[in-house]
Write a protein that holds these residues in place. Structure first.
Motif, PDB file in Angstrom:
ATOM      1  N   HIS A 101      -7.203   0.205 -24.867  1.00 20.55           N
ATOM      2  CA  HIS A 101      -5.855   0.909 -24.928  1.00 20.55           C
ATOM      3  C   HIS A 101      -4.745   0.154 -24.505  1.00 20.55           C
ATOM      4  O   HIS A 101      -3.652   0.575 -25.000  1.00 20.55           O
ATOM      5  N   ASN A 102      -4.827  -0.991 -24.314  1.00 27.46           N
ATOM      6  CA  ASN A 102      -3.781  -1.699 -23.964  1.00 27.46           C
ATOM      7  C   ASN A 102      -2.553  -1.773 -25.052  1.00 27.46           C
ATOM      8  O   ASN A 102      -1.425  -1.815 -24.747  1.00 27.46           O
ATOM      9  N   THR A 103      -2.813  -2.301 -26.387  1.00 27.11           N
ATOM     10  CA  THR A 103      -2.154  -2.182 -27.323  1.00 27.11           C
ATOM     11  C   THR A 103      -1.219  -1.038 -27.734  1.00 27.11           C
ATOM     12  O   THR A 103      -0.130  -1.263 -27.742  1.00 27.11           O
ATOM     13  N   SER A 104      -2.030   0.141 -27.700  1.00 20.49           N
ATOM     14  CA  SER A 104      -1.389   1.298 -27.942  1.00 20.49           C
ATOM     15  C   SER A 104      -0.454   1.660 -26.725  1.00 20.49           C
ATOM     16  O   SER A 104       0.760   2.201 -27.143  1.00 20.49           O
ATOM     17  N   LEU A 105      -0.770   1.364 -25.479  1.00 14.23           N
ATOM     18  CA  LEU A 105       0.080   1.792 -24.494  1.00 14.23           C
ATOM     19  C   LEU A 105       1.405   0.824 -24.309  1.00 14.23           C
ATOM     20  O   LEU A 105       2.246   1.243 -23.842  1.00 14.23           O
ATOM     21  N   PHE A 106       1.002  -0.398 -24.783  1.00 13.56           N
ATOM     22  CA  PHE A 106       2.227  -1.214 -24.772  1.00 13.56           C
ATOM     23  C   PHE A 106       3.305  -0.902 -25.939  1.00 13.56           C
ATOM     24  O   PHE A 106       4.405  -0.810 -25.622  1.00 13.56           O
ATOM     25  N   ARG A 107       2.771  -0.595 -26.947  1.00 16.73           N
ATOM     26  CA  ARG A 107       3.610   0.028 -28.155  1.00 16.73           C
ATOM     27  C   ARG A 107       4.502   1.395 -27.681  1.00 16.73           C
ATOM     28  O   ARG A 107       5.771   1.307 -27.802  1.00 16.73           O
ATOM     29  N   LEU A 108       3.591   2.047 -26.934  1.00 13.72           N
ATOM     30  CA  LEU A 108       4.362   3.293 -26.493  1.00 13.72           C
ATOM     31  C   LEU A 108       5.233   3.106 -25.249  1.00 13.72           C
ATOM     32  O   LEU A 108       6.412   3.545 -25.602  1.00 13.72           O
ATOM     33  N   GLY A 109       4.970   2.220 -24.459  1.00 18.17           N
ATOM     34  CA  GLY A 109       5.931   1.765 -23.506  1.00 18.17           C
ATOM     35  C   GLY A 109       7.087   1.009 -24.114  1.00 18.17           C
ATOM     36  O   GLY A 109       8.456   1.512 -23.594  1.00 18.17           O
ATOM     37  N   MET A 110       7.265   0.255 -24.930  1.00 16.30           N
ATOM     38  CA  MET A 110       8.113  -0.437 -25.628  1.00 16.30           C
ATOM     39  C   MET A 110       9.097   0.615 -26.111  1.00 16.30           C
ATOM     40  O   MET A 110      10.521   0.342 -26.214  1.00 16.30           O
ATOM     41  N   SER A 111       8.494   1.442 -26.910  1.00 19.72           N
ATOM     42  CA  SER A 111       9.195   2.609 -27.505  1.00 19.72           C
ATOM     43  C   SER A 111      10.142   3.536 -26.619  1.00 19.72           C
ATOM     44  O   SER A 111      11.123   4.034 -27.199  1.00 19.72           O
ATOM     45  N   LEU A 121      10.917   2.298 -23.174  1.00 18.57           N
ATOM     46  CA  LEU A 121      11.604   1.308 -22.334  1.00 18.57           C
ATOM     47  C   LEU A 121      12.384   0.057 -22.968  1.00 18.57           C
ATOM     48  O   LEU A 121      13.199  -0.277 -22.387  1.00 18.57           O
ATOM     49  N   ASN A 122      11.776  -0.339 -23.833  1.00 15.78           N
ATOM     50  CA  ASN A 122      12.385  -1.713 -24.620  1.00 15.78           C
ATOM     51  C   ASN A 122      12.459  -2.744 -23.633  1.00 15.78           C
ATOM     52  O   ASN A 122      13.512  -3.553 -24.027  1.00 15.78           O
ATOM     53  N   ASN A 123      11.505  -2.852 -22.766  1.00 15.99           N
ATOM     54  CA  ASN A 123      11.645  -4.277 -22.025  1.00 15.99           C
ATOM     55  C   ASN A 123      10.230  -4.505 -21.570  1.00 15.99           C
ATOM     56  O   ASN A 123       9.764  -3.811 -20.836  1.00 15.99           O
ATOM     57  N   ASP A 124       9.853  -5.852 -22.044  1.00 13.95           N
ATOM     58  CA  ASP A 124       8.474  -6.142 -21.585  1.00 13.95           C
ATOM     59  C   ASP A 124       8.103  -6.116 -20.442  1.00 13.95           C
ATOM     60  O   ASP A 124       6.992  -5.542 -19.722  1.00 13.95           O
ATOM     61  N   ALA A 125       8.694  -6.630 -19.317  1.00 13.47           N
ATOM     62  CA  ALA A 125       8.656  -6.635 -18.009  1.00 13.47           C
ATOM     63  C   ALA A 125       8.276  -5.031 -17.510  1.00 13.47           C
ATOM     64  O   ALA A 125       7.296  -4.816 -16.713  1.00 13.47           O
ATOM     65  N   ASP A 143       4.802  -3.291 -15.853  1.00 15.97           N
ATOM     66  CA  ASP A 143       4.860  -2.450 -14.547  1.00 15.97           C
ATOM     67  C   ASP A 143       4.376  -1.200 -14.687  1.00 15.97           C
ATOM     68  O   ASP A 143       3.445  -0.773 -14.092  1.00 15.97           O
ATOM     69  N   VAL A 144       4.991  -0.281 -15.723  1.00 14.21           N
ATOM     70  CA  VAL A 144       4.501   0.854 -16.112  1.00 14.21           C
ATOM     71  C   VAL A 144       2.911   0.955 -16.549  1.00 14.21           C
ATOM     72  O   VAL A 144       2.266   1.884 -15.758  1.00 14.21           O
ATOM     73  N   MET A 145       2.521   0.131 -17.226  1.00 17.77           N
ATOM     74  CA  MET A 145       1.232  -0.044 -17.813  1.00 17.77           C
ATOM     75  C   MET A 145       0.325  -0.169 -16.413  1.00 17.77           C
ATOM     76  O   MET A 145      -0.817   0.519 -16.363  1.00 17.77           O
ATOM     77  N   GLN A 146       0.686  -0.886 -15.339  1.00 16.46           N
ATOM     78  CA  GLN A 146      -0.189  -1.345 -14.311  1.00 16.46           C
ATOM     79  C   GLN A 146      -0.288   0.013 -13.288  1.00 16.46           C
ATOM     80  O   GLN A 146      -1.354   0.031 -13.129  1.00 16.46           O
ATOM     81  N   THR A 147       0.868   0.653 -13.349  1.00 18.10           N
ATOM     82  CA  THR A 147       0.808   1.722 -12.257  1.00 18.10           C
ATOM     83  C   THR A 147       0.057   2.829 -13.236  1.00 18.10           C
ATOM     84  O   THR A 147      -0.647   3.551 -12.600  1.00 18.10           O
TER      85      THR A 147
END
Length: 89
Positions: free
Chosen positions: A34-44, A46-50, A54-58
């Protein structure tokens, strides 16, 4: 739900059952799936990698801590994405 989605949901549910039975190392497999889909969603959102990392880890910590409450009525990915969205707000 498409056959591909059903198969993915079945695989996730098998992994979840193994984790709940005591094989905690299997959680890494869920994360990899699920990493890729979560990262894409998070970027849409927050628009900030770091910030997304952090949000993915939580999100993963919360999912792991509450995995026993996941009812497998919906796809694990959907549940995980909802956790991430909640963490972004």
């Amino acid at each position: 739900m498409s056959p591909l989605s059903l198969a993915a949901a079945d695989i996730d549910n098998e992994i979840i059952n193994k984790i709940l039975a005591g094989d905690k190392r299997q959680f890494e497999q869920l994360m990899r799936r699920h990493n890729t889909s979560l990262f894409r969603l998070g970027m849409s959102i927050l628009n900030n990698d770091a910030d997304v990392e952090d949000v993915m880890q939580t999100t993963y910590i919360n999912a792991y801590q509450h995995l026993a409450s996941f009812r497998q009525e919906s796809a694990f990915g959907t549940w995980l994405k909802r956790i991430l969205i909640n963490e972004c707000s």
